[in-house]
Design a protein around this motif. Structure first.
Motif, PDB file in Angstrom:
ATOM      1  N   THR A  21       0.829  -1.209   0.000  1.00 18.98           N
ATOM      2  CA  THR A  21       0.000   0.000   0.000  1.00 18.98           C
ATOM      3  C   THR A  21       0.863   1.258   0.000  1.00 18.98           C
ATOM      4  O   THR A  21       0.512   2.254  -0.651  1.00 18.98           O
ATOM      5  N   ALA A  22       1.988   1.218   0.704  1.00 21.56           N
ATOM      6  CA  ALA A  22       2.886   2.381   0.709  1.00 21.56           C
ATOM      7  C   ALA A  22       3.424   2.643  -0.701  1.00 21.56           C
ATOM      8  O   ALA A  22       3.514   3.792  -1.143  1.00 21.56           O
ATOM      9  N   LEU A  23       3.778   1.578  -1.413  1.00 18.04           N
ATOM     10  CA  LEU A  23       4.250   1.718  -2.798  1.00 18.04           C
ATOM     11  C   LEU A  23       3.117   2.202  -3.702  1.00 18.04           C
ATOM     12  O   LEU A  23       3.326   3.046  -4.578  1.00 18.04           O
ATOM     13  N   ALA A  24       1.918   1.664  -3.477  1.00 15.01           N
ATOM     14  CA  ALA A  24       0.771   2.068  -4.305  1.00 15.01           C
ATOM     15  C   ALA A  24       0.444   3.540  -4.127  1.00 15.01           C
ATOM     16  O   ALA A  24       0.082   4.229  -5.096  1.00 15.01           O
ATOM     17  N   LEU A  25       0.579   4.033  -2.911  1.00 17.19           N
ATOM     18  CA  LEU A  25       0.229   5.419  -2.623  1.00 17.19           C
ATOM     19  C   LEU A  25       1.224   6.420  -3.194  1.00 17.19           C
ATOM     20  O   LEU A  25       1.026   7.627  -3.074  1.00 17.19           O
ATOM     21  N   LYS A  26       2.288   5.918  -3.805  1.00 22.37           N
ATOM     22  CA  LYS A  26       3.180   6.773  -4.579  1.00 22.37           C
ATOM     23  C   LYS A  26       2.587   7.052  -5.960  1.00 22.37           C
ATOM     24  O   LYS A  26       3.028   7.952  -6.671  1.00 22.37           O
ATOM     25  N   HIS A  27       1.580   6.249  -6.346  1.00 21.58           N
ATOM     26  CA  HIS A  27       0.991   6.345  -7.684  1.00 21.58           C
ATOM     27  C   HIS A  27      -0.469   6.781  -7.675  1.00 21.58           C
ATOM     28  O   HIS A  27      -0.953   7.297  -8.681  1.00 21.58           O
ATOM     29  N   VAL A  28      -1.181   6.538  -6.574  1.00 20.23           N
ATOM     30  CA  VAL A  28      -2.602   6.886  -6.497  1.00 20.23           C
ATOM     31  C   VAL A  28      -2.872   7.628  -5.199  1.00 20.23           C
ATOM     32  O   VAL A  28      -2.078   7.564  -4.255  1.00 20.23           O
ATOM     33  N   THR A  29      -3.999   8.329  -5.158  1.00 17.63           N
ATOM     34  CA  THR A  29      -4.383   9.029  -3.937  1.00 17.63           C
ATOM     35  C   THR A  29      -4.964   8.043  -2.925  1.00 17.63           C
ATOM     36  O   THR A  29      -5.372   6.936  -3.286  1.00 17.63           O
ATOM     37  N   SER A  30      -5.015   8.460  -1.678  1.00 15.83           N
ATOM     38  CA  SER A  30      -5.588   7.590  -0.655  1.00 15.83           C
ATOM     39  C   SER A  30      -7.081   7.396  -0.897  1.00 15.83           C
ATOM     40  O   SER A  30      -7.633   6.333  -0.624  1.00 15.83           O
ATOM     41  N   ALA A  31      -7.754   8.431  -1.431  1.00 12.90           N
ATOM     42  CA  ALA A  31      -9.181   8.297  -1.733  1.00 12.90           C
ATOM     43  C   ALA A  31      -9.403   7.202  -2.771  1.00 12.90           C
ATOM     44  O   ALA A  31     -10.335   6.394  -2.657  1.00 12.90           O
ATOM     45  N   HIS A  32      -8.552   7.143  -3.789  1.00 18.77           N
ATOM     46  CA  HIS A  32      -8.674   6.101  -4.814  1.00 18.77           C
ATOM     47  C   HIS A  32      -8.345   4.730  -4.232  1.00 18.77           C
ATOM     48  O   HIS A  32      -9.047   3.747  -4.486  1.00 18.77           O
ATOM     49  N   SER A  33      -7.295   4.654  -3.446  1.00 18.66           N
ATOM     50  CA  SER A  33      -6.869   3.355  -2.904  1.00 18.66           C
ATOM     51  C   SER A  33      -7.870   2.790  -1.910  1.00 18.66           C
ATOM     52  O   SER A  33      -8.023   1.567  -1.805  1.00 18.66           O
ATOM     53  N   ILE A  34      -8.554   3.661  -1.200  1.00 12.17           N
ATOM     54  CA  ILE A  34      -9.512   3.215  -0.190  1.00 12.17           C
ATOM     55  C   ILE A  34     -10.639   2.399  -0.814  1.00 12.17           C
ATOM     56  O   ILE A  34     -11.168   1.472  -0.195  1.00 12.17           O
ATOM     57  N   ILE A  35     -11.010   2.720  -2.050  1.00  8.36           N
ATOM     58  CA  ILE A  35     -12.070   1.974  -2.718  1.00  8.36           C
ATOM     59  C   ILE A  35     -11.725   0.489  -2.806  1.00  8.36           C
ATOM     60  O   ILE A  35     -12.590  -0.382  -2.690  1.00  8.36           O
ATOM     61  N   PHE A  36     -10.437   0.176  -2.969  1.00 13.18           N
ATOM     62  CA  PHE A  36     -10.024  -1.219  -3.100  1.00 13.18           C
ATOM     63  C   PHE A  36     -10.246  -2.007  -1.812  1.00 13.18           C
ATOM     64  O   PHE A  36     -10.302  -3.242  -1.844  1.00 13.18           O
ATOM     65  N   VAL A  37     -10.359  -1.297  -0.709  1.00 17.07           N
ATOM     66  CA  VAL A  37     -10.609  -1.979   0.560  1.00 17.07           C
ATOM     67  C   VAL A  37     -11.934  -2.723   0.504  1.00 17.07           C
ATOM     68  O   VAL A  37     -12.161  -3.680   1.244  1.00 17.07           O
ATOM     69  N   GLY A  38     -12.822  -2.292  -0.395  1.00 20.08           N
ATOM     70  CA  GLY A  38     -14.086  -2.993  -0.561  1.00 20.08           C
ATOM     71  C   GLY A  38     -13.917  -4.435  -1.015  1.00 20.08           C
ATOM     72  O   GLY A  38     -14.829  -5.252  -0.864  1.00 20.08           O
ATOM     73  N   LEU A  39     -12.752  -4.781  -1.573  1.00 24.98           N
ATOM     74  CA  LEU A  39     -12.470  -6.155  -1.976  1.00 24.98           C
ATOM     75  C   LEU A  39     -11.983  -7.008  -0.808  1.00 24.98           C
ATOM     76  O   LEU A  39     -11.960  -8.230  -0.903  1.00 24.98           O
TER      77      LEU A  39
END
Length: 287
Positions: free
Chosen positions: A84-102
């Protein structure tokens, strides 16, 4: 309060705490390297976890429990935080939070594979609907999204679901807070070395916001949240209580908009509300 109600209450508290994880990580990686954030949060929490085990004189896990603890450590101590730390270098936290739905679906699947649970068919229907809403949102972002960031988030969800289910099953034997403390202690030597290796050459450019973010993910996301979460999963059922994670995007988006002033589109809100509604149907048929 009966065991099931206690499980849902503890699980809900855990979800509330975890809701701040991605926004806090996003803030931390603005000034810190993602690898340093991953190792430092685990090292700090590991030292506290070891102190708790010694203070309360906990008996060492049996040899047969070590593999499960390794899986927990790789899933929630190393894998999810790093990815997630690596992902947040590329996307916003608002965008990444949606994936938590999985995450509820991943947790439920591993709950069946590792925890021996058997939810009813209708449970999978509601869980899959929620996951489909999340996947559909990610696909609709098109070129505005980052394939690298989305791929890292999907990988994070898989390893986290495994770590949740494995830890919950082991919590029935060792106890919730003991499982996360032993997993943190097991990974502590490696995390300490990695922390010093990735230590920034200077802290002069590190703002207070990054320190606050690191403190949150170290104390709450890496330790305190798991005390409640594993207890909730163990008492209320992995698949059932795991559906509470469908509420996490809602809380996380609110935090991202309030604290980080990130843009939260109407599509994000609609998808999140749709996912949240699925928790009620899935809960009814979890057992």
């Amino acid at each position: 309060m009966d065991k099931t109600a206690s499980g849902w209450l503890n699980g809900f508290i855990g979800v509330l705490i975890f809701s701040g994880s991605l926004p806090a990580t996003r803030v931390a990686v603005m000034d810190f390297d993602p690898t340093f954030v991953t190792s430092a949060r685990a090292a700090i929490a590991g030292l506290l976890g070891l102190a708790m085990l010694l203070l309360f004189r906990q008996k060492r896990p049996e040899r047969g429990d070590l593999l499960s603890l390794v899986i927990v450590a790789l899933g929630v101590v190393v894998g999810f935080p790093l990815l997630t730390a690596l992902a947040l270098k590329h996307v916003t936290s608002a965008h990444s939070i949606i994936f938590v739905g999985l995450l509820p679906l991943a947790t439920a699947i591993f709950g069946v594979l590792r925890g021996g649970e058997r939810p009813r068919p209708a449970f999978w229907l509601f869980s899959c609907i929620g996951s489909a809403l999340v996947a559909g949102f990610a696909l609709m972002q098109g070129v505005t999204a980052s394939p690298v960031g989305d791929g890292l988030m999907l990988a994070a969800i898989v390893v986290c679901g495994l770590g949740y289910a494995e830890g919950a099953a082991l919590s029935r034997k060792l106890g919730g807070w003991q499982v996360i403390c032993w997993a943190l202690t097991l990974s502590l030597p490696i995390m300490l070395v990695l922390t010093f290796v990735t230590l920034p050459p200077s802290f002069a450019a590190v703002g207070s916001h990054a320190w606050i973010g690191l403190a949150y993910v170290s104390l709450f996301s890496m330790l305190i949240g798991f005390v409640f979460w594993y207890r909730g999963l163990a008492h209320g059922g992995i698949a059932a209580v795991g559906q509470l994670q469908l509420l996490q995007p809602f809380f996380g988006l609110a935090l991202a908009a309030t604290l980080l002033h990130e843009q939260v589109s109407w599509l994000m809100v609609v998808v999140t509300l749709g996912v949240v509604l699925c928790v009620f149907g899935a809960k009814k048929f979890a057992r």
